[in-house]
Design a protein around this motif. Sequence first.
Motif, PDB file in Angstrom:
ATOM      1  N   SER A 192      -4.103 -18.615  -1.321  1.00  0.00           N
ATOM      2  CA  SER A 192      -4.017 -18.061  -2.678  1.00  0.00           C
ATOM      3  C   SER A 192      -3.134 -16.816  -2.707  1.00  0.00           C
ATOM      4  N   ALA A 219       0.067 -18.421  -3.529  1.00  0.00           N
ATOM      5  CA  ALA A 219       0.061 -18.980  -4.890  1.00  0.00           C
ATOM      6  C   ALA A 219       0.097 -17.865  -5.935  1.00  0.00           C
ATOM      7  N   GLU A 220      -0.676 -16.788  -5.711  1.00  0.00           N
ATOM      8  CA  GLU A 220      -0.670 -15.694  -6.691  1.00  0.00           C
ATOM      9  C   GLU A 220       0.682 -14.999  -6.730  1.00  0.00           C
ATOM     10  N   LEU A 234       3.477 -16.585  -6.411  1.00  0.00           N
ATOM     11  CA  LEU A 234       4.375 -17.478  -7.136  1.00  0.00           C
ATOM     12  C   LEU A 234       4.069 -17.535  -8.628  1.00  0.00           C
TER      13      LEU A 234
END
Lengths: 278, 278
Positions: free
Chosen positions: B191, B194-195, B197
């Motif tokens: 994550s 992901a965070e 991005l």
Amino acid sequence: VSGHIFAEASSDEGMGKLARDGFEPALLRLISPWLAKSPPVVACGMVGSRQGWCEAPYRAVPCTPLDMSAQVAAPTTDPRLRVSIAPGLKQMQPADVMRGEETQIAGALALMPGYDGILCLPGTHSKWVHISAGEVVSFQTFMTGEMFALLSESSVLRHGMQGDGWDEAAFDSAVADALSRPEKLGARLFSLRAEGLIAGLTPGAARSRLSGLLIGTELAAAKPYWLGQSVTLIGAEKLSAAYARALAPQGITAQRLSATDCTLAGLSSLAPETEAAR
Amino acid sequence: VSGHIFAEASSDEGMGKLARDGFEPALLRLISPWLAKSPPVVACGMVGSRQGWCEAPYRAVPCTPLDMSAQVAAPTTDPRLRVSIAPGLKQMQPADVMRGEETQIAGALALMPGYDGILCLPGTHSKWVHISAGEVVSFQTFMTGEMFALLSESSVLRHGMQGDGWDEAAFDSAVADALSRPEKLGARLFSLRAEGLIAGLTPGAARSRLSGLLIGTELAAAKPYWLGQSVTLIGAEKLSAAYARALAPQGITAQRLSATDCTLAGLSSLAPETEAAR
């Protein structure tokens, strides 16, 4: 004939190596012999990332894994080329992303029409995916494969796990250990090195135990996904077999699909009907 | 004068780079200007491993961290050199080993006579050590520093944590998260990517959160060591400060000693009394 492989080609020229204007020449080096009839080219994965050929913005879940209308056309100069790229998926909370797996998921749903349940795509970045009514409801990524590669090839543990020996019993007990006390992972890793030095742990047993610890830790954190659910594994044969073996003692009999079959079925579903594809 | 540094020298020629017969020349390149009076040379760490200059077999805990009579003389050809190597420590169950830290521990006990309690040596391979009556009773190693290096420099997470920005609040909440749900580590790592991005996570916050997650996971597994105990940290200043900060909300006010001071005090305790050392 739709869905048949007439030829295959691959290269190591991808997002990690290519500048934006390098993608088209790289593709042409690979497939120009096939372009006589200008068949459509469909692509997925990191080719659609911000650093890829052309950004294909993430679609937000819940949504179907693929959507023909969301395909992004890559800029090309060769008149024989028509290239479209499938967007990946994003989940805002908890934040997560995928690129490439959405196409395998679409392929899996094409191969198992009406499937409701859980898909697990083990690999470098394993994905657990909740499917309902043809949509991706939620998903979660684990860096299990990347951790295994880093720890077994680049960390101090590499000294004690060379070769490709394997020990099923060591794998099984490590999975069980990690599932019952996942918070102990950090403490268990270095003991692989120490047992190799002072207690005769073999390289094969050490590799198997590392794999079991990491997969077991993933299963512990992914429990809300698989507990009491139908699970289908999509991945390379050996890796899927390891996950199936790890899940079995938890009462989960996982189905298995080949990752290649799923990828091809997913890409085929995106190919416009043309003479070449028919 | 005992315990003073007259000169310092270092090189990157160590166990990882040297064949057995390369150690003496490497040492001479470093210290030959100091050898006029043939002072004793005392060494610790990987120089005493099986792949080192000369194996100094592990001593088994419980035992004092150092024992003058267990020092191993390294084979030398230059008549000005008298080199002795301190053995590391081993623990059979759970299997664990250390090389080098035993000397820092001896130094810490020299600096804090009569100390009973816990020593924590954060670093590439963090050690938690239970000290009682001048002996090492038990210890446990965590690969926290190596994991941080691998994940922040060699994994997919590196893309989102370049630079050396730092965010104390992100560190603190990651420590708290990991301490309360350590089994979720695997799920929390990706994550960070992901965070970065899709949710604007800054590189500094991502680095701090990775550090907090890994240190918090270590603290969760090391809880039997520190809960309700006196804790002294021995390490580099910034890293010890991070561990002290992570321990504070758990009601632990850790003392801190400099790793350099401890190493020198430990090595000094091993130096035979000679004109040069007096």
